[in-house]
Design an enzyme around this catalytic site. Structure first.
Site, PDB file in Angstrom:
ATOM      1  N   LEU A  19       0.833  -1.210   0.000  1.00  0.00           N
ATOM      2  CA  LEU A  19       0.000   0.000   0.000  1.00  0.00           C
ATOM      3  C   LEU A  19       0.869   1.261   0.000  1.00  0.00           C
ATOM      4  O   LEU A  19       0.581   2.230  -0.704  1.00  0.00           O
ATOM      5  CB  LEU A  19      -0.942  -0.007   1.219  1.00  0.00           C
ATOM      6  CG  LEU A  19      -1.899   1.179   1.309  1.00  0.00           C
ATOM      7  CD1 LEU A  19      -2.803   1.261   0.080  1.00  0.00           C
ATOM      8  CD2 LEU A  19      -2.764   1.094   2.578  1.00  0.00           C
ATOM      9  N   ILE A 437      21.224  20.227  17.268  1.00  0.00           N
ATOM     10  CA  ILE A 437      20.655  19.134  18.053  1.00  0.00           C
ATOM     11  C   ILE A 437      21.318  17.793  17.752  1.00  0.00           C
ATOM     12  O   ILE A 437      21.070  16.806  18.422  1.00  0.00           O
ATOM     13  CB  ILE A 437      19.121  19.071  17.844  1.00  0.00           C
ATOM     14  CG1 ILE A 437      18.491  20.434  18.144  1.00  0.00           C
ATOM     15  CG2 ILE A 437      18.461  18.029  18.703  1.00  0.00           C
ATOM     16  CD1 ILE A 437      18.741  20.968  19.546  1.00  0.00           C
ATOM     17  N   GLY A 438      22.160  17.724  16.750  1.00  0.00           N
ATOM     18  CA  GLY A 438      22.933  16.491  16.572  1.00  0.00           C
ATOM     19  C   GLY A 438      23.161  16.080  15.142  1.00  0.00           C
ATOM     20  O   GLY A 438      24.287  15.999  14.683  1.00  0.00           O
ATOM     21  N   ARG A 521       3.819   6.138   5.751  1.00  0.00           N
ATOM     22  CA  ARG A 521       5.051   6.005   6.537  1.00  0.00           C
ATOM     23  C   ARG A 521       4.963   4.866   7.539  1.00  0.00           C
ATOM     24  O   ARG A 521       3.964   4.705   8.231  1.00  0.00           O
ATOM     25  CB  ARG A 521       5.328   7.311   7.286  1.00  0.00           C
ATOM     26  CG  ARG A 521       5.638   8.466   6.366  1.00  0.00           C
ATOM     27  CD  ARG A 521       7.019   8.350   5.778  1.00  0.00           C
ATOM     28  NE  ARG A 521       8.010   8.775   6.741  1.00  0.00           N
ATOM     29  CZ  ARG A 521       8.518  10.012   6.754  1.00  0.00           C
ATOM     30  NH1 ARG A 521       8.122  10.910   5.874  1.00  0.00           N
ATOM     31  NH2 ARG A 521       9.409  10.341   7.645  1.00  0.00           N
ATOM     32  N   TRP A 567      10.274   3.468  21.877  1.00  0.00           N
ATOM     33  CA  TRP A 567      10.236   3.245  20.432  1.00  0.00           C
ATOM     34  C   TRP A 567      10.616   1.826  20.042  1.00  0.00           C
ATOM     35  O   TRP A 567      10.974   1.553  18.909  1.00  0.00           O
ATOM     36  CB  TRP A 567      11.103   4.294  19.719  1.00  0.00           C
ATOM     37  CG  TRP A 567      10.411   5.622  19.649  1.00  0.00           C
ATOM     38  CD1 TRP A 567       9.102   5.868  19.944  1.00  0.00           C
ATOM     39  CD2 TRP A 567      10.964   6.886  19.268  1.00  0.00           C
ATOM     40  NE1 TRP A 567       8.812   7.207  19.774  1.00  0.00           N
ATOM     41  CE2 TRP A 567       9.931   7.855  19.357  1.00  0.00           C
ATOM     42  CE3 TRP A 567      12.234   7.303  18.852  1.00  0.00           C
ATOM     43  CZ2 TRP A 567      10.126   9.201  19.053  1.00  0.00           C
ATOM     44  CZ3 TRP A 567      12.431   8.653  18.546  1.00  0.00           C
ATOM     45  CH2 TRP A 567      11.393   9.584  18.647  1.00  0.00           C
ATOM     46  N   HIS A 700      11.228  21.622  10.463  1.00  0.00           N
ATOM     47  CA  HIS A 700      10.241  20.846   9.707  1.00  0.00           C
ATOM     48  C   HIS A 700       9.855  21.530   8.410  1.00  0.00           C
ATOM     49  O   HIS A 700       9.077  21.003   7.637  1.00  0.00           O
ATOM     50  CB  HIS A 700       9.000  20.589  10.570  1.00  0.00           C
ATOM     51  CG  HIS A 700       9.321  19.793  11.791  1.00  0.00           C
ATOM     52  ND1 HIS A 700       9.436  20.361  13.039  1.00  0.00           N
ATOM     53  CD2 HIS A 700       9.620  18.490  11.948  1.00  0.00           C
ATOM     54  CE1 HIS A 700       9.769  19.426  13.912  1.00  0.00           C
ATOM     55  NE2 HIS A 700       9.888  18.284  13.282  1.00  0.00           N
TER      56      HIS A 700
HETATM   57  N1  GLN Z   1      20.138  13.924  18.007  1.00  0.00           N
HETATM   58  C1  GLN Z   1      19.024  13.600  17.182  1.00  0.00           C
HETATM   59  C2  GLN Z   1      19.144  14.314  15.839  1.00  0.00           C
HETATM   60  O1  GLN Z   1      19.593  15.399  15.803  1.00  0.00           O
HETATM   61  C3  GLN Z   1      17.730  13.992  17.841  1.00  0.00           C
HETATM   62  C4  GLN Z   1      16.567  13.574  17.014  1.00  0.00           C
HETATM   63  C5  GLN Z   1      15.232  13.770  17.707  1.00  0.00           C
HETATM   64  O2  GLN Z   1      15.140  14.489  18.669  1.00  0.00           O
HETATM   65  N2  GLN Z   1      14.201  13.143  17.214  1.00  0.00           N
HETATM   66  O3  GLN Z   1      18.736  13.794  14.828  1.00  0.00           O
HETATM   67 ZN    ZN Z   2      13.995  16.497  18.317  1.00  0.00          ZN
END
Ligand code: GLN
Ligand code: ZN
Length: 767
Positions: A19, A437-438, A521, A567, A700
């Site tokens: 699908l 954030i990484g 997804r 998760w 986003h």
């Molecule tokens: N360290 C992760 C990144 O930057 C954090 C991802 C997340 O918070 N979903 O991808």
């Molecule tokens: Zn995040």
């Protein structure tokens, strides 16, 4: 006497995600609607047949959806927001796709409807929108067409509807002063019409899902159930009221008195309620026992289930039905597709298809006695016993370590004030320090290297060299952009849980264990089957390599214990908090190894801490207590001068701010840019004591935020939080974005931070 079995819903994505691929081809314009419909009909035929072949008496119809069942319900009752230009009549497929995704092959693009998590699962539904002028009408024939389709294939059909109260509850009022419960009166006649049409089709039972009955409901909503279901009584049809994901508790009495012919309860998450239901339910009602776990992947302990079911069967006779606890949407389709799992682990598992066979075995045991199913019961017994004793599950060293965890291990050496002094002396960061954030963009090249390495066409030495080149270029770019705290960029990671799970003992991975997350997804959750330990360091080489390339601090990057847990498919043979403790110990070792290797800032992501908050408020404190403890355990083994960060992908902290503060991380980064910093207020009201990085860059969206936009956000933040405690960073990781936009956005972000520093008179933070 015959016991009836039924299923609440079957995974619709297809064993090979047929699908998904058909949808995406259609959306890209590579196929037409007829081709999509053909794949969908083929999947339905196949799924109905698979259920019938496994002995299911009542086959669900209406559980299938091209995108989402809540969206289907909205379409069926004609609840389409005005911006989609629907003018009455039938809601066509592209209108539904536009509601879900903002665009479709036909029709004008419009702002998509919001999407949110379905109760405490990882499935996302499309949030219905209610306006003051929302009118309802029967606007889709899909359900009736599918009922006829299944009947023509010879099945005994049980249509599935999302009940009117859950539908309203799950939606959002978009007009000021509009209480969505006020719409019930207008909605009920449409449901009445749907039921009439189903009766005409010769349907006997209809499953009507009201999962909100397991929530804390305001009194008016509880009252509304009575009047709504009184009005929905239908002489020719029987309603099976389905609840799942929790216990009815204070709604049990209410559920029992509703004029429906049957009630389904989740006897996996809330085993105690079967007996309660039996004693409270009037003698004419069917009781459907949701006895096989629809949320997890373990094979059932059939002996234990029969011990529960046999006395029930004696009391209820044919009024006892058997079912999975909830729709099987939340588990993978078929274990037979996993030839690569070793036999021992496979023996412990049951996916959707296997769960239906378990139901049939239980039914045969109840109806015809144990002899006829002796082989099946014996096989289940072997699996149960093997899980109970397998050395792959039970590691005495891990147990012993867990037993030795004491309070000292969950506290940093000094309180935050002292740590802060030492961290400032060590790190010498400017005011408004900038970081990310990484993850950085995962380019095609990175993905190809990872894939080739996995498939064996790239050897380890060349793979490591390729990743190091990526890390070096990422460090260089960050230096050029002028960021203060750098990251290695996570090129080696496919997924933040899978990456760590693959390196820990106690996790298994499937090839096709896909579960729908939203629309097309899917996610493939790891299977956490045994005691967790870390055979060797997981990230230290990458992090130290990155640190060796720069004078600026590189932030180590780990996934936290609660997120790893939330998760994954987790073991059901010990409480989740015990598993969280084991994960925390493994991560604690990694944190200390990073520190020993010279990494003095370490971020531990807890992206999923909030999403498994229990459905009932009364259960929150316990969950938060062990979740916070797990985080503290993994993060407290370091020196005062080592700075611990955490990151969370959301900003609704009002109701859990105390727990967030109790995590005692030195810095928390959160998602705030879309909410215009309004959500920072939780931190202000609570006087959150540590440092905060409210996201100023919405990752986003492909849009590049300007210096001015981000400065405005920082100024707002600076009015709420003392500037010495503010960090400057994006909302989340950058892996889904492209380098050109990321470079520009981060340059702007650094410029905004510099503007703020200037505003503060260039004052450097002294100790
Ligand atoms: N360290 C992760 C990144 O930057 C954090 C991802 C997340 O918070 N979903 O991808
Ligand atoms: Zn995040």
């Amino acid at each position: 006497m015959m016991t009836t079995t039924h299923n609440l819903g079957f995974p619709r994505i297809g064993a090979q995600r047929e699908l998904k691929f058909a949808l995406e081809r259609y959306w890209r314009g590579e196929s037409d609607l007829a081709a999509l419909e053909e794949t969908a009909a083929e999947l339905r035929r196949h799924h109905w047949q698979a259920q019938a072949e496994r002995g299911i008496d009542l086959i669900p119809v209406g559980d299938f959806s091209l995108y989402d069942q809540v969206l289907d319900t909205a379409a069926m009752v004609g609840c389409v927001p005005p911006r989609f230009g629907w003018e009455g009549g039938v809601v066509d497929t592209d209108t539904m796709f536009r509601m879900a995704r903002g665009q479709a092959p036909s029709g004008k693009p419009a702002h998509a409807c919001e999407m949110t998590k379905w109760f405490d699962t990882n499935y996302h539904y499309i949030v219905p929108e209610f306006h003051a002028d929302t009118r309802f009408s029967l606007a889709a024939d899909t359900l009736f067409a599918q009922v006829r389709e299944a009947q023509a294939q010879g099945h005994r059909v049980k249509p599935v509807l999302l009940g009117p109260l859950s539908f309203l509850w799950l939606g959002k009022s978009k007009s000021v002063g509009l209480d969505r419960l006020d719409l019930l009166d207008a909605l009920i006649p449409v449901y009445g019409e749907i039921l009439n049409r189903l009766a005409v089709l010769g349907v006997e039972w209809v499953q009507i899902d009201e999962p909100i009955l397991v929530l804390d409901l305001p009194q008016p909503w509880r009252q509304a159930f009575e009047s709504a279901y009184n009005r929905l009584q239908q002489r020719r049809l029987k309603l099976m009221l389905a609840t799942y994901f929790g216990a009815l508790e204070d709604n049990l009495q209410l559920a029992c008195t509703l004029p429906v012919a049957g009630i389904h309860v989740d006897a996996v998450t809330a085993p105690g309620q079967l007996d309660l239901l039996v004693s409270h339910c009037p003698g004419y009602k069917v009781i459907s026992a949701g006895i096989v776990d629809g949320r997890n992947v373990w094979r059932s302990d059939l002996d234990a289930l029969l011990e529960v079911l046999t006395p029930l069967r004696e009391r209820l006779g044919e009024r006892l039905w058997l079912a999975p606890s909830c729709s099987l949407l939340h588990v993978p389709v078929d274990l037979d597709q996993e030839p690569e799992l070793d036999d021992e682990i496979r023996g412990w598992l049951a996916f959707a298809t296997q769960k239906l066979t378990e139901l049939d075995t239980l039914r045969r045991a109840l109806d015809d006695g144990l002899d006829g199913v002796a082989a099946e019961l014996a096989a289940a017994r072997v699996a149960t016993e093997s899980r109970r004793v397998s050395p792959r599950i039970h590691d005495p060293a891990v147990r012993q370590r867990c037993a030795g965890v004491d309070d000292d291990m969950t506290h940093r050496r000094s309180p935050y004030g002292e740590r802060r002094r030492q961290q400032r002396a060590l790190l010498k960061l400017p005011l408004f320090p900038t970081t990310t954030i990484g993850s950085f963009p995962q380019t095609d090249g990175i993905r190809a290297s990872r894939r080739d390495f996995r498939q064996g066409s790239l050897d380890e030495a060349r793979y490591v060299a390729a990743m190091k080149r990526e890390i070096a270029s990422c460090i260089e770019k960050q230096e050029r952009i002028g960021l203060d705290v750098l990251v290695h960029g996570e090129p080696e990671r496919n997924d933040m849980v899978e990456y760590f799970g693959e390196q820990l003992d106690g996790f298994a991975f499937t090839r096709h264990g896909w579960v729908q997350s939203y629309g097309s997804r899917c996610v493939k959750p790891p299977i956490l089957y045994g005691d967790i330990s870390r055979p060797r360091p997981m990230t230290v080489d990458w992090a130290s390599y990155a640190q060796s390339l720069t004078q600026r601090p590189v932030k180590g990057m780990l996934t936290g214990p609660v997120t790893m847990l939330n998760w994954s498919f987790v073991r059901d043979d010990q409480p989740r908090e015990q598993t969280a403790l084991q994960l925390a110990l493994a991560i604690r070792d990694e944190v200390r190894d990073l520190e020993a290797a010279g990494i003095r800032i370490i971020q531990i992501d807890e992206a999923a801490l909030r999403e498994k908050l229990p459905l009932r408020k009364a259960a929150w404190p316990r969950y938060l207590e062990w979740a916070v403890r797990a985080f503290r355990l993994c993060s407290s083994g370091v020196d005062d001068a080592t700075q611990i960060h955490t990151h969370m992908c959301y900003s609704e902290f009002n109701d859990i701010i105390e727990a967030i503060a109790a995590m005692d991380s030195d810095v928390i980064t959160i998602e705030t840019s879309r909410s215009d910093m309004e959500l920072l207020e939780a931190f202000v009201d609570f006087r959150y004591p540590n440092e905060i990085g409210p996201g100023v860059y919405d990752i986003h969206s492909p849009n590049v935020p300007t210096v001015a936009e981000m400065t405005v956000l920082l100024e707002k933040a600076a009015m709420l939080i003392p500037v010495e405690r503010l960090w400057v960073n994006p909302d989340c990781g950058l892996k889904t974005r492209g380098w050109p936009e990321v470079t520009q956005a981060l340059e702007n972000m650094v410029a905004a931070a510099r503007a703020m520093r200037q505003r503060e008179g260039g004052r450097r933070v002294a100790s």
